[in-house]
Design an enzyme around this catalytic site. Structure first.
Site, PDB file in Angstrom:
ATOM      1  N   GLY A   1       0.819  -1.198   0.000  1.00 23.48           N
ATOM      2  CA  GLY A   1       0.000   0.000   0.000  1.00 23.48           C
ATOM      3  C   GLY A   1       0.854   1.250   0.000  1.00 23.48           C
ATOM      4  O   GLY A   1       1.743   1.420  -0.834  1.00 23.48           O
ATOM      5  N   ASP A   2       0.594   2.127   0.975  1.00 24.18           N
ATOM      6  CA  ASP A   2       1.368   3.366   1.088  1.00 24.18           C
ATOM      7  C   ASP A   2       2.332   3.302   2.271  1.00 24.18           C
ATOM      8  O   ASP A   2       2.699   4.337   2.832  1.00 24.18           O
ATOM      9  CB  ASP A   2       0.439   4.573   1.215  1.00 24.18           C
ATOM     10  CG  ASP A   2      -0.456   4.483   2.455  1.00 24.18           C
ATOM     11  OD1 ASP A   2      -0.600   3.369   3.007  1.00 24.18           O
ATOM     12  OD2 ASP A   2      -1.017   5.518   2.869  1.00 24.18           O
ATOM     13  N   GLU A   3       2.741   2.105   2.631  1.00 21.41           N
ATOM     14  CA  GLU A   3       3.652   1.917   3.762  1.00 21.41           C
ATOM     15  C   GLU A   3       5.044   1.520   3.265  1.00 21.41           C
ATOM     16  O   GLU A   3       5.185   0.622   2.432  1.00 21.41           O
ATOM     17  CB  GLU A   3       3.119   0.840   4.708  1.00 21.41           C
ATOM     18  CG  GLU A   3       3.945   0.702   5.983  1.00 21.41           C
ATOM     19  CD  GLU A   3       3.350  -0.315   6.936  1.00 21.41           C
ATOM     20  OE1 GLU A   3       2.922   0.105   8.033  1.00 21.41           O
ATOM     21  OE2 GLU A   3       3.323  -1.517   6.614  1.00 21.41           O
TER      22      GLU A   3
END
Length: 289
Positions: free
Chosen positions: A212-214
């Site tokens: 994801g956005d991690e």
């Protein structure tokens, strides 16, 4: 059995390299395919030891495989190694060697070696391995490689008595970017973020996309104070917004630090340091709301 003329034709026209050697590995004959592979004429190869054609790094393994073949005649030898071309380049091969007993016609015992250039296969294997360990969007290491690099960093830190730090980074309100600008733009933001992230890190640091956005960063030989300095540099680097397809997009992030003291036991430190960084990141995210 094929008559001698047909056997010679098969030797000459075989698509893979074939070598006939003495039991000691001295070349007696090499077919055209092997000569092309090595960039040397059969006359030049004649009398050379096969081991002299092996890359120096592989000679010990090749010698051991040869010794095993001489000790166990019934079992063919299979070996992957690297040979040296006449121009100095090296290339990977698979060698299959068999012992041939002497014949009643007076042929002495000898070895037959089939040599296959596996350059294309090795390139494909490397490509598949890279894909399995890297995020296809950003090209960064994925979660699996992140944990592998972290484990190695912790093991080196334990041996060298040096600290290790981990950063966990989460983009704030990334869902809003996807919802308002579309997933295509969201993907481009992740790519641009990864590129700018790497410009701040040292060559010894490993940045990874965890999903994801991690993102995560493994920082070797880094105590907490230096990890905090790195966080400061990251925040400075993202003061300017990203520009994606002529769209200016501010990026805000929450960052958590996990830290392992010098000489810590890697078996116990691995999961702890990731949990610590993850918890710190969520604490930062709650504080920023």
């Amino acid at each position: 059995m094929f008559p001698p003329a047909d056997r010679r034709s098969a030797f000459t026209n075989a698509p893979m390299g074939i070598a006939l050697t003495t039991p000691a590995g001295v070349l007696v004959d090499a077919n055209p395919a092997l000569c092309r592979m090595l960039g040397m004429a059969a006359e030049v190869l004649h009398g050379q030891s096969v081991l002299d054609l092996v890359h120096p790094a592989g000679q010990a393994g090749a010698s051991q495989a040869h010794a095993t073949l001489l000790a166990e005649h019934r079992q063919p030898m299979r070996l992957e190694t690297r040979l040296m071309h006449a121009d100095g380049d090296e290339f990977p091969v698979q060698v299959t060697a068999s012992w041939v007993d002497g014949s009643s016609a007076g042929d002495p015992p000898h070895l037959v070696m089939i040599v296959e250039d596996i350059t294309d296969r090795k390139a494909l294997e490397a490509q598949l391995l890279h894909r399995s360990l890297h995020d296809p969007l950003t090209g960064l290491p994925n979660r699996l490689l992140f944990h592998d690099r972290l484990q190695h960093a912790l093991e080196r830190g334990s041996r060298a008595d040096t600290p290790t730090s981990v950063l966990i980074i989460d983009l704030d309100d990334f869902k809003t970017i996807n919802d308002t600008l579309g997933h295509h733009t969201g993907d481009l933001v992740l790519v641009a973020f990864a590129e700018r992230l790497q410009t701040v890190l040292r060559s010894s640091d490993t940045a990874a996309r965890l999903g994801g956005d991690e993102f995560g960063v493994v920082c070797e030989h880094t105590d907490r104070a230096h990890a905090e300095l790195l966080v400061g540099r990251l925040r400075d680097a993202f003061q300017d917004p990203l520009v994606v397809e002529e769209t200016t997009i501010p990026v805000h992030m929450s960052i958590g630090i996990g830290h392992v003291e010098s000489g810590a036991d890697p078996a116990h430190a691995h999961q702890r340091v990731v949990r610590e960084a993850d918890a710190a990141m969520y604490a930062t995210k709650r504080h920023q709301r």
